[in-house]
Design a protein around this motif. Structure first.
Motif, short mmCIF file in Angstrom:
data_model
loop_
_atom_site.label_atom_id
_atom_site.label_comp_id
_atom_site.label_asym_id
_atom_site.label_seq_id
_atom_site.Cartn_x
_atom_site.Cartn_y
_atom_site.Cartn_z
N VAL A 77 14.00 34.20 -22.14
CA VAL A 77 14.27 34.22 -20.69
C VAL A 77 15.64 33.62 -20.40
O VAL A 77 16.43 34.16 -19.60
CB VAL A 77 13.16 33.45 -19.93
N ALA A 78 15.94 32.50 -21.05
CA ALA A 78 17.22 31.82 -20.82
C ALA A 78 18.40 32.70 -21.24
O ALA A 78 19.44 32.74 -20.56
CB ALA A 78 17.27 30.50 -21.58
N LEU A 79 18.26 33.44 -22.35
CA LEU A 79 19.35 34.31 -22.80
C LEU A 79 19.59 35.45 -21.82
O LEU A 79 20.74 35.81 -21.54
CB LEU A 79 19.02 34.87 -24.19
N VAL A 80 18.51 36.00 -21.28
CA VAL A 80 18.66 37.08 -20.29
C VAL A 80 19.35 36.56 -19.03
O VAL A 80 20.28 37.18 -18.51
CB VAL A 80 17.28 37.69 -19.95
N LEU A 81 18.90 35.41 -18.54
CA LEU A 81 19.46 34.86 -17.30
C LEU A 81 20.90 34.39 -17.47
O LEU A 81 21.70 34.47 -16.54
CB LEU A 81 18.59 33.70 -16.81
N SER A 82 21.22 33.88 -18.66
CA SER A 82 22.56 33.31 -18.86
C SER A 82 23.56 34.31 -19.43
O SER A 82 24.72 33.96 -19.64
CB SER A 82 22.48 32.10 -19.80
N SER A 115 28.39 21.60 -19.93
CA SER A 115 27.54 21.97 -21.08
C SER A 115 27.44 23.47 -21.28
O SER A 115 26.47 23.96 -21.88
CB SER A 115 26.14 21.38 -20.91
N LEU A 116 28.43 24.22 -20.81
CA LEU A 116 28.40 25.66 -21.00
C LEU A 116 28.66 26.05 -22.45
O LEU A 116 28.28 27.15 -22.89
CB LEU A 116 29.45 26.33 -20.08
N ASP A 117 29.31 25.15 -23.20
CA ASP A 117 29.55 25.45 -24.62
C ASP A 117 28.26 25.46 -25.43
O ASP A 117 28.21 25.96 -26.55
CB ASP A 117 30.54 24.44 -25.21
N GLU A 118 27.17 24.92 -24.86
CA GLU A 118 25.90 24.82 -25.59
C GLU A 118 25.05 26.09 -25.49
O GLU A 118 24.06 26.23 -26.21
CB GLU A 118 25.06 23.65 -25.02
N LEU A 119 25.42 27.03 -24.63
CA LEU A 119 24.57 28.20 -24.37
C LEU A 119 24.22 29.01 -25.62
O LEU A 119 23.08 29.48 -25.74
CB LEU A 119 25.21 29.10 -23.32
N ASN A 136 20.07 29.71 -31.89
CA ASN A 136 19.54 28.78 -32.88
C ASN A 136 18.04 28.56 -32.69
O ASN A 136 17.29 28.38 -33.65
CB ASN A 136 20.25 27.44 -32.82
N VAL A 137 17.61 28.56 -31.43
CA VAL A 137 16.19 28.40 -31.12
C VAL A 137 15.40 29.60 -31.61
O VAL A 137 14.35 29.47 -32.24
CB VAL A 137 15.97 28.18 -29.61
N LEU A 138 15.93 30.80 -31.36
CA LEU A 138 15.23 32.02 -31.77
C LEU A 138 15.11 32.11 -33.29
O LEU A 138 14.10 32.60 -33.81
CB LEU A 138 15.94 33.25 -31.23
N THR A 139 16.14 31.66 -34.02
CA THR A 139 16.08 31.71 -35.48
C THR A 139 15.21 30.61 -36.08
O THR A 139 14.93 30.61 -37.28
CB THR A 139 17.48 31.60 -36.08
N GLY A 140 14.79 29.65 -35.25
CA GLY A 140 13.91 28.59 -35.72
C GLY A 140 14.61 27.35 -36.22
O GLY A 140 13.95 26.41 -36.68
N ASP A 141 15.93 27.30 -36.14
CA ASP A 141 16.66 26.11 -36.58
C ASP A 141 16.54 24.98 -35.59
O ASP A 141 16.62 23.80 -35.97
CB ASP A 141 18.15 26.44 -36.79
N MET A 142 16.37 25.32 -34.32
CA MET A 142 16.31 24.32 -33.27
C MET A 142 15.14 24.60 -32.34
O MET A 142 14.51 25.66 -32.40
CB MET A 142 17.62 24.30 -32.45
N SER A 143 14.87 23.63 -31.47
CA SER A 143 13.90 23.77 -30.40
C SER A 143 14.63 23.64 -29.07
O SER A 143 15.78 23.19 -29.03
CB SER A 143 12.82 22.69 -30.53
N LEU A 144 14.00 24.05 -28.00
CA LEU A 144 14.61 23.84 -26.69
C LEU A 144 14.76 22.36 -26.40
O LEU A 144 15.78 21.91 -25.86
CB LEU A 144 13.76 24.50 -25.60
N VAL A 145 13.73 21.59 -26.75
CA VAL A 145 13.71 20.16 -26.45
C VAL A 145 13.49 19.37 -27.75
O VAL A 145 12.62 19.72 -28.54
CB VAL A 145 12.61 19.81 -25.44
#
Length: 464
Positions: free
Chosen positions: A288-293, A364-368, A373-382
């Motif tokens: 959802v975040a990727l679509v909106l951003s 924090s726009l550089d973090e988008l 990384n979240v989709l590949t499983g390396d990171m989490s949203l939180v």
């Protein structure tokens, strides 16, 4: 008396569940076949419907029983109860679907979906109502279990404080037995010292209790063996509080392995259903975040390309869950030669930044790109923000328990970040917030952090 009450209370919960499940089934039937949804293949036969209902009334209570939802757990929170009902309802629904699919003609899957939702809401509501009534009854001094604490030291006092601080759980400390020189008549946390441990039989004869809690420090463990031999001859419930709090680091507790009780001093919070739930949560919200951003990311990419030479994205090695490294993605905010002389932490008014870099970091726009990384499983949203391996060894030597932050996936945002701990703020303070998040994690907490982030949690004066 309490065992009889337990059986009575359990029977009430089972009966309430059966009533709610029957009502949920009837409501689901009405929603699917008597509402505005078109019925293309006609109404199911009544014998099939009644057989499906019978299957539900067998499978669901059995699954709830296996999930220990009929075991009284006074320490379980309301949210914990609802989450356990949710997990058990999902599992029971899958079992019912499998049984109806493999044993006879397929029953309406849409109706079973409606039923699962109604059942979860109905059973949860009844459980919360029962807990609310019981909690109020216990606060008024009814349905209490009396407790005798053995041990007047720090551990015993902690037990008393915990019991007295949670009166809604239905426990009441009526006395304390000492192991030292304390004489009867004294008081510990305003609880009377009713005798010495060697007098336990006489005390229990004079003042019967429901539970005995042994809170003995390690240096006095020799007194426990003869005490347990005496208590083994009685029907009183016996609990032991191990003097291991000083060694517990994260998610410690009592576990069972093949019937063998094991005390865990350090555990992993993201296992089983917790891991599955957090992963599903991450993937859905990241998509959802990727679509909106997407429009914002396109504008940022153009700005980076037009204001400096070099790649759009910057992939930097970071350390994540279990100490595994990965490459975090960011929009490039520094010159391509920023680290030719070695790794340096970002600082305020950093001269290495590109013309657009300061703006991107501030908001924090550089973090988008980290949503990938979240989709590949390396990171989490939180989760805790990932650090570079080159800095971590130094942090581990300087900060106790630093390594525990790697028990979960690193996050785009976190509890520390929404509380202003970004940039060159105290690493020690950040670790405290990270560990608080790990120890108190829930999907509701993740959602709260995301909402606060979206409402400006990243607009920190320390963001650079």
């Amino acid at each position: 008396m309490f065992s009889r009450f337990q059986r009575f209370y359990t029977s009430i919960k089972v009966a309430a569940d059966v009533v709610m499940l029957t009502g949920a089934f009837a409501l689901a039937y009405a929603t699917r076949f008597e509402g505005p949804i078109p019925v293309l293949y006609g109404l199911p036969a009544w014998d099939e419907t009644l057989l499906s209902l019978a299957t539900v009334l067998v499978v669901f209570p059995f699954t709830y029983q296996q999930a220990r939802l009929y075991v009284t757990n006074r320490a379980r929170t309301h949210i914990g109860e609802v989450f356990e009902v949710f997990k058990a309802t999902v599992m029971a629904t899958l079992i019912v679907v499998a049984l109806t699919y493999f044993t006879r003609e397929r029953y309406s899957r849409l109706m079973l979906a409606f039923f699962a939702g109604y059942a979860f809401v109905g059973v949860s509501a009844v459980r919360l109502a029962l807990r609310t009534v019981l909690n109020e009854v216990r606060r008024r001094g009814y349905n209490l279990k009396s407790v005798l604490v053995i041990g007047t030291g720090e551990l015993g006092q902690r037990v008393i404080d915990t019991v007295e601080g949670h009166k809604e759980l239905g426990f009441r400390v009526t006395g304390v037995l000492s192991l030292g020189d304390e004489r009867p008549g004294g008081r510990v946390r305003d609880i009377p010292v009713v005798g010495h441990v060697k007098d336990v039989d006489a005390v229990l004869d004079a003042h019967p209790v429901d539970q005995v809690v042994i809170a003995v420090p390690l240096e006095q463990q020799a007194a426990v063996k003869p005490l347990m031999e005496q208590l083994a001859l009685r029907t009183v419930d016996v609990k032991v509080v191990p003097d291991l709090y000083q060694y517990v680091t994260l998610y410690g507790g009592l576990e069972e392995f093949g019937g063998l009780p094991i005390i865990s001093l350090q555990g992993d919070p993201m296992t089983g259903w917790n891991m599955v739930a957090k992963r599903v949560f991450d993937v859905l919200f990241a998509l959802v975040a990727l679509v909106l951003s997407a429009p914002v990311m396109l504008l940022v990419a153009l700005a980076v390309k037009l204001t400096s030479r070099g790649p759009l994205l910057y992939a930097q090695e970071r350390m994540g869950m279990d100490g595994r490294t990965f490459h975090i993605l960011k929009f490039r905010t520094m010159r391509t030669d920023a680290e030719v002389s070695g790794a340096l932490m970002a600082s305020k008014d950093d001269p290495r930044r590109t013309p657009i870099g300061t703006f991107l970091r501030k908001y924090s726009l550089d973090e988008l790109p980290q949503f990938f990384n979240v989709l590949t499983g390396d990171m989490s949203l939180v989760g805790p923000r990932p650090e570079r391996p080159v800095f971590i060894e130094e942090f581990k030597r300087q900060i106790p328990r630093y390594h525990l932050r790697h028990k979960v996936k690193a996050g785009i945002t976190g509890w520390a970040q929404i509380n202003g701990l970004r940039g060159q703020t105290s690493i020690q303070k950040r670790i405290e917030y990270d560990l608080y998040y790990i120890e108190n994690w829930s999907l509701l907490m993740d959602l709260k952090i995301l909402v606060r982030t979206a409402l400006g949690g990243f607009l920190s004066k320390n963001a650079y």
